[in-house]
Design a protein around this motif. Structure first.
Motif, short mmCIF file in Angstrom:
data_model
loop_
_atom_site.label_atom_id
_atom_site.label_comp_id
_atom_site.label_asym_id
_atom_site.label_seq_id
_atom_site.Cartn_x
_atom_site.Cartn_y
_atom_site.Cartn_z
N GLU A 5 -2.86 5.01 -2.06
CA GLU A 5 -3.88 4.82 -1.31
C GLU A 5 -5.17 4.85 -2.77
O GLU A 5 -5.31 5.74 -3.61
N TYR A 21 -11.01 3.92 9.17
CA TYR A 21 -10.45 5.19 9.85
C TYR A 21 -9.28 5.74 9.20
O TYR A 21 -8.17 5.25 8.93
N ARG A 22 -9.45 7.10 9.08
CA ARG A 22 -8.34 7.86 8.38
C ARG A 22 -7.04 7.61 9.07
O ARG A 22 -6.05 7.66 8.57
N ARG A 23 -7.12 8.12 10.39
CA ARG A 23 -5.93 7.74 11.35
C ARG A 23 -5.12 6.56 11.00
O ARG A 23 -4.03 6.62 11.18
N GLU A 73 -14.88 6.34 7.18
CA GLU A 73 -14.31 7.76 6.89
C GLU A 73 -13.55 7.97 5.80
O GLU A 73 -12.58 7.18 5.33
N GLU A 74 -14.10 8.53 4.64
CA GLU A 74 -13.32 8.60 3.24
C GLU A 74 -12.11 9.06 3.21
O GLU A 74 -11.97 10.23 3.73
N PRO A 75 -11.36 8.66 2.36
CA PRO A 75 -9.90 9.58 2.40
C PRO A 75 -10.17 10.74 1.70
O PRO A 75 -11.11 11.08 0.80
N GLU A 76 -9.21 11.75 2.17
CA GLU A 76 -9.55 13.02 1.72
C GLU A 76 -8.40 13.33 0.43
O GLU A 76 -8.64 14.49 -0.32
N THR A 113 -9.18 0.61 -0.23
CA THR A 113 -9.74 0.64 0.93
C THR A 113 -11.09 1.25 0.55
O THR A 113 -11.36 1.73 -0.55
N ARG A 121 -5.05 4.54 8.33
CA ARG A 121 -4.72 4.59 6.95
C ARG A 121 -3.46 5.79 7.08
O ARG A 121 -2.35 5.52 6.32
N GLN A 122 -3.47 6.78 7.60
CA GLN A 122 -2.41 7.45 7.76
C GLN A 122 -1.19 7.14 8.24
O GLN A 122 -0.07 7.41 8.27
#
Length: 207
Positions: free
Chosen positions: A141, A123-125, A179-182, A46, A127-128
């Motif tokens: 990831e 968007y993080r959601r 939105e960057e991965p955390e 990503t 990818r989650q």
């Protein structure tokens, strides 16, 4: 025709549940993986457009293939030529794009393959959501943390230029957010790492 009519991908799963019954196959996922002699995984790249996703995904695919691995590469642009050609670039369509790709990748992992996916997936959601489809350790990831100005300077497809001119709407990094991965398993800045170094960083994690 009513404007409220649902498009196919808006149909809720609950509407289909009464007619769809899961069929259990005799050949299990574990048997397929053992047959191929590898640990199936979904490697999800990503990052912004121009960060190097397709280039690194292709190089990674080639490296694994040369090592004898059974792999498959799913690329964002390629998928939109077929499976997802009915989707636009709105936030809603982007979510459906990623959901479909996640489901395809899950099927391929179930078949024993190492699947490499190269998608902006901003968007993080989303990818989650894809991560939640896989067993623990199957989803890797890879965040290509390449600065926007570097990506825009590269602009291999001329997309940033069109986005700045207002020709392309909903463009990630310009008119839409990323939105960057955390907690990505791998983080690479391709402005300071070569393709070879980037591939090696991923291989270190999955081997």
């Amino acid at each position: 025709m009513s404007s409220s009519k649902k498009t196919p991908y808006e149909v809720k799963s609950t509407e289909l549940a009464s007619n769809a019954v899961w069929h259990h196959a005799t050949v299990t996922n574990q048997m397929r993986a053992e047959k191929l002699g590898q640990k199936p995984k979904c490697i999800w790249l990503t990052g912004l457009s121009g960060s190097g996703k397709s280039t690194i995904a292709n190089a990674l695919d080639s490296s694994l293939f040369e090592q004898g691995a059974a792999t498959f590469l799913l690329d964002g642009d390629n998928v939109r030529h077929g499976l997802n050609k009915d989707l636009g670039m709105s936030e809603k369509d982007r979510a459906e794009n990623i959901r479909r790709v996640g489901e395809v990748a899950k099927l391929m992992v179930d078949a024993g393959l190492i699947v490499i996916c190269a998608f902006i997936s901003p968007y993080r959601r989303d990818r989650q959501m894809v991560r939640s489809m896989f067993n623990h350790g199957q989803f890797i990831e890879v965040f290509l943390d390449t600065p926007l100005d570097v990506c825009e300077q590269r602009d291999p497809k001329g997309l940033y230029k069109k986005a700045r001119q207002g020709i392309i709407k909903n463009f990630t990094g310009v008119s839409d957010p990323y939105e960057e991965p955390e907690s990505a398993e791998v983080k690479i800045n391709t402005s300071s790492s070569t393709v070879e170094q980037s591939v090696a960083a991923v291989l270190d994690v999955i081997n």
